[in-house]
Scaffold this motif. Sequence first.
Motif, PDB file in Angstrom:
ATOM      1  N   ARG A  82       0.803  -1.142  -0.173  1.00 41.38           N
ATOM      2  CA  ARG A  82       0.046   0.161  -0.079  1.00 41.38           C
ATOM      3  C   ARG A  82       1.023   1.315   0.478  1.00 41.38           C
ATOM      4  O   ARG A  82       0.303   2.410  -0.728  1.00 41.38           O
ATOM      5  CB  ARG A  82      -1.112   0.421   1.409  1.00 41.38           C
ATOM      6  N   ALA A  85       2.350   2.023  -3.323  1.00 40.74           N
ATOM      7  CA  ALA A  85       1.539   2.146  -4.226  1.00 40.74           C
ATOM      8  C   ALA A  85       1.144   3.409  -4.248  1.00 40.74           C
ATOM      9  O   ALA A  85       0.922   4.399  -4.991  1.00 40.74           O
ATOM     10  CB  ALA A  85       0.479   1.386  -4.192  1.00 40.74           C
ATOM     11  N   THR A  96       3.810  -2.952  -9.244  1.00 40.66           N
ATOM     12  CA  THR A  96       3.107  -3.333  -9.317  1.00 40.66           C
ATOM     13  C   THR A  96       3.801  -4.319  -7.302  1.00 40.66           C
ATOM     14  O   THR A  96       4.602  -4.944  -7.584  1.00 40.66           O
ATOM     15  CB  THR A  96       3.618  -4.593 -10.515  1.00 40.66           C
ATOM     16  N   GLU A 105      -8.384  -8.925   2.173  1.00 43.80           N
ATOM     17  CA  GLU A 105      -8.533  -8.727   1.590  1.00 43.80           C
ATOM     18  C   GLU A 105      -8.715  -6.985   1.003  1.00 43.80           C
ATOM     19  O   GLU A 105      -9.619  -6.618   0.792  1.00 43.80           O
ATOM     20  CB  GLU A 105     -10.151  -9.289   0.944  1.00 43.80           C
ATOM     21  N   VAL A 108      -5.785  -5.731   0.303  1.00 42.66           N
ATOM     22  CA  VAL A 108      -5.466  -6.293  -1.470  1.00 42.66           C
ATOM     23  C   VAL A 108      -6.758  -4.964  -1.726  1.00 42.66           C
ATOM     24  O   VAL A 108      -5.558  -4.744  -2.633  1.00 42.66           O
ATOM     25  CB  VAL A 108      -6.258  -7.352  -1.864  1.00 42.66           C
ATOM     26  N   GLN A 109      -7.591  -4.995  -1.251  1.00 39.56           N
ATOM     27  CA  GLN A 109      -8.237  -3.866  -2.235  1.00 39.56           C
ATOM     28  C   GLN A 109      -7.544  -2.520  -2.173  1.00 39.56           C
ATOM     29  O   GLN A 109      -7.743  -0.959  -3.114  1.00 39.56           O
ATOM     30  CB  GLN A 109      -9.741  -3.674  -1.484  1.00 39.56           C
ATOM     31  N   ILE A 111      -5.049  -1.534  -1.910  1.00 41.90           N
ATOM     32  CA  ILE A 111      -3.386  -1.309  -3.152  1.00 41.90           C
ATOM     33  C   ILE A 111      -4.690  -1.024  -4.472  1.00 41.90           C
ATOM     34  O   ILE A 111      -3.437  -0.561  -4.749  1.00 41.90           O
ATOM     35  CB  ILE A 111      -2.612  -2.677  -2.710  1.00 41.90           C
ATOM     36  N   ARG A 112      -5.500  -1.685  -4.711  1.00 43.19           N
ATOM     37  CA  ARG A 112      -5.457  -1.253  -6.033  1.00 43.19           C
ATOM     38  C   ARG A 112      -6.556  -0.384  -6.311  1.00 43.19           C
ATOM     39  O   ARG A 112      -5.790   0.015  -6.749  1.00 43.19           O
ATOM     40  CB  ARG A 112      -7.389  -2.815  -5.980  1.00 43.19           C
ATOM     41  N   ASP A 113      -6.998   0.334  -5.249  1.00 42.73           N
ATOM     42  CA  ASP A 113      -7.864   1.303  -4.798  1.00 42.73           C
ATOM     43  C   ASP A 113      -6.795   2.924  -5.363  1.00 42.73           C
ATOM     44  O   ASP A 113      -7.563   3.781  -5.376  1.00 42.73           O
ATOM     45  CB  ASP A 113      -8.095   1.957  -3.867  1.00 42.73           C
ATOM     46  N   ALA A 117      -0.986  -2.424  -9.980  1.00 39.12           N
ATOM     47  CA  ALA A 117      -1.483  -3.816 -10.571  1.00 39.12           C
ATOM     48  C   ALA A 117      -0.761  -4.675  -9.211  1.00 39.12           C
ATOM     49  O   ALA A 117      -0.244  -5.138  -8.481  1.00 39.12           O
ATOM     50  CB  ALA A 117      -0.728  -4.206 -12.384  1.00 39.12           C
ATOM     51  N   VAL A 118      -2.155  -5.600  -8.668  1.00 33.01           N
ATOM     52  CA  VAL A 118      -1.614  -6.929  -7.837  1.00 33.01           C
ATOM     53  C   VAL A 118      -1.979  -8.044  -8.424  1.00 33.01           C
ATOM     54  O   VAL A 118      -2.782  -8.229  -9.625  1.00 33.01           O
ATOM     55  CB  VAL A 118      -2.830  -6.392  -7.084  1.00 33.01           C
ATOM     56  N   ARG A 119      -1.062  -8.685  -8.265  1.00 31.50           N
ATOM     57  CA  ARG A 119      -0.750 -10.400  -8.414  1.00 31.50           C
ATOM     58  C   ARG A 119      -0.430 -10.863  -7.070  1.00 31.50           C
ATOM     59  O   ARG A 119       0.432 -11.329  -6.334  1.00 31.50           O
ATOM     60  CB  ARG A 119       1.154 -10.633  -9.408  1.00 31.50           C
TER      61      ARG A 119
END
Length: 316
Positions: A82, A85, A96, A105, A108-109, A111-113, A117-119
Amino acid sequence: MTVTLDDIRAAAERIRGHVVETPLVRDEALSARLGQPVWLKCEYRQTTGAFKLRGATNAILSLPPAALARGVVTASTGNHGRALAHAARALDVPATVCLSRLVPENKVQAIRDLGAAVRITGASQDEAMQEVARAVAQQGMTEIPPFDHQAVVAGQGTIGLEIGTPEAVLVPLSGGGLAAGIAVAVKALSPGTRVIGLTMENGAAMAASLAAGRPVEVAETASLADSLGGGIGLQNRVTFPLCRDLLDEVILLTEAEIAQGIRHLGRAGHVVEGAASVGAAALLAGKVVPQGPTVIILSGANIDPALHARIMAEAA
């Protein structure tokens, strides 16, 4: 490879204006109970909810333009990803983040927000690190590790410049970036201050490695202190030797003790994750007995709200 007080002071200048100098708040209940002043370094109030922004920002700002253009990549248990990012977005750098399936979760969300890019791969941080290696080899991305990196450790060490010279500092211990950085700063400025690393009983890779005298692998298990999970890397070059040489003690905590730490801090208005509660947990359990002013590092706030509510309700 090592980190010095000069490195940490340079990092403080580099990240100034990009991170928050978080407050130091007295814990009145613990101070009264233990007969010594206990202070909380509220790093969970950092912009991304955890101390990791310091190291990630210092590392990115230390890179040459060509490396930034290729993008940055990391493995994380959540908070470093986070932070990276956030720092990358602020500087318009592609990022990434590789995560294992154990990462909650909500992390994870988050970081996406932030546009990274999330792997998601594997069941451990070690497996996520293998994905990082592929990204570096195949795409030419620049790795910014979550802890075993001089610029990352120097960035985390800036916290040590902000806490004065207490008798003891209680630091969450995982890969060792936070503990090593703070220990370098604190021991240089106040050699008599004890720096104590705190972690969970099961799956604590740095604790097991220090006991073995070398980096070792451990089985990663679920814990309330989920961000203290993950390996330290068998080729660890920075944080293992610093933690070995500078930490005065490492203390392990049960899940029940970690939950009690969360509850105590929650009652005082500090909604923090399990990793951030370990200092309070150790004091409440009598595993650390303060001999003078003591500082607890509240490392992060990124706990699932439903989990926090459930833990708080268990005290009723």
